[in-house]
Scaffold this active site. Structure first.
Site, PDB file in Angstrom:
ATOM      1  N   GLY A  85       0.836  -1.195   0.000  1.00  0.00           N
ATOM      2  CA  GLY A  85       0.000   0.000   0.000  1.00  0.00           C
ATOM      3  C   GLY A  85       0.866   1.239   0.000  1.00  0.00           C
ATOM      4  CB  CYS A  92       4.975   2.144   7.458  1.00  0.00           C
ATOM      5  SG  CYS A  92       4.572   3.662   6.587  1.00  0.00           S
ATOM      6  CG  LEU A  93       6.574   0.804   1.476  1.00  0.00           C
ATOM      7  CD1 LEU A  93       6.092   1.058   0.058  1.00  0.00           C
ATOM      8  CD2 LEU A  93       7.677  -0.243   1.488  1.00  0.00           C
ATOM      9  CG  HIS A 125      -0.866   1.475   7.269  1.00  0.00           C
ATOM     10  ND1 HIS A 125       0.051   0.911   8.138  1.00  0.00           N
ATOM     11  CD2 HIS A 125      -0.148   2.289   6.452  1.00  0.00           C
ATOM     12  CE1 HIS A 125       1.256   1.392   7.851  1.00  0.00           C
ATOM     13  NE2 HIS A 125       1.166   2.219   6.826  1.00  0.00           N
ATOM     14  CD  GLU A 126      -1.156   2.615   2.687  1.00  0.00           C
ATOM     15  OE1 GLU A 126      -0.710   3.764   2.511  1.00  0.00           O
ATOM     16  OE2 GLU A 126      -0.436   1.661   3.020  1.00  0.00           O
ATOM     17  CG  HIS A 183       0.314   6.955   5.310  1.00  0.00           C
ATOM     18  ND1 HIS A 183       1.457   7.417   5.937  1.00  0.00           N
ATOM     19  CD2 HIS A 183       0.497   5.626   5.140  1.00  0.00           C
ATOM     20  CE1 HIS A 183       2.282   6.395   6.139  1.00  0.00           C
ATOM     21  NE2 HIS A 183       1.729   5.302   5.676  1.00  0.00           N
ATOM     22  CD  GLN A 207       3.381   5.747   2.544  1.00  0.00           C
ATOM     23  OE1 GLN A 207       2.402   5.239   2.039  1.00  0.00           O
ATOM     24  NE2 GLN A 207       4.302   5.040   3.189  1.00  0.00           N
TER      25      GLN A 207
HETATM   26 ZN    ZN Z   1       2.499   3.399   5.758  1.00  0.00          ZN
END
Ligand code: ZN
Length: 172
Positions: A47, A95-96, A137-138, A141, A52
């Site tokens: 995701g 998380c990236l 989660h997304e 963000h 990000q």
């Molecule tokens: Zn994330």
């Protein structure tokens, strides 16, 4: 389609921004989604939110297909959780933007999310399991919230310090 650098901790200035809605799903949004998707596949991740890669727009891509499975990207514009179950679920999240850190997070087990698809059409998705976690989660963000905000303060401070220190040492 270019790969785009992913914003990571300790850069909270970008990651803590609240993203704004996209007015219309046009060609520039489609291009951005494509860049996000390629960047996410390359990372690899399941995701990614536009913030990000430093773009404060309410756009998300998700693909839960496993290695070797046919890709199944989902593109969401202006997603919002319109219902969440009382039942909770624990998932070990990563998380990236917070590389190599994983922690259990408790969230509603099922959610209903309203969004616009790639053609700008309104859609609703009812999700459970990993998809429900990933959506929450997304969407977090887009509101400047990171998954470490859902864990204990002690653990959060520890991971933030780790990234600050790595940056100081020039390791990021
Ligand atoms: Zn994330």
């Amino acid at each position: 389609m270019p790969l785009v650098p992913i914003v990571t901790l300790p850069d909270e200035k970008i990651l803590r921004q609240v993203s704004r809605p996209v007015a219309s799903v046009d060609a520039s949004v489609a291009r951005l989604w494509d860049d996000m998707l390629e960047t996410m596949y390359h990372a690899p991740g399941i995701g990614l939110a536009a913030i990000q890669i430093g773009v404060p727009l309410r756009l998300i891509v998700i693909d839960l297909a496993k290695d070797g499975e046919e890709k199944k990207p989902v593109f969401l514009a202006n997603p919002e959780v319109i219902w969440a179950s009382e039942a909770q679920n624990d998932y070990e999240e990563g998380c990236l933007s917070i590389p190599e850190f994983y922690e259990m997070v408790t969230r509603p087990a099922d959610v209903k999310v309203r969004y616009q698809n790639r053609r700008g059409e309104p859609r609703e998705i009812e999700a459970s399991g990993l998809m429900a976690t990933c959506l929450q989660h997304e969407i977090d963000h887009l509101n400047g919230v990171l998954f470490i905000d859902h864990i204990s303060r002690l653990k959060r401070d520890r991971v933030l310090k780790k990234f600050q220190k790595a940056q100081k040492l020039g390791k990021l």
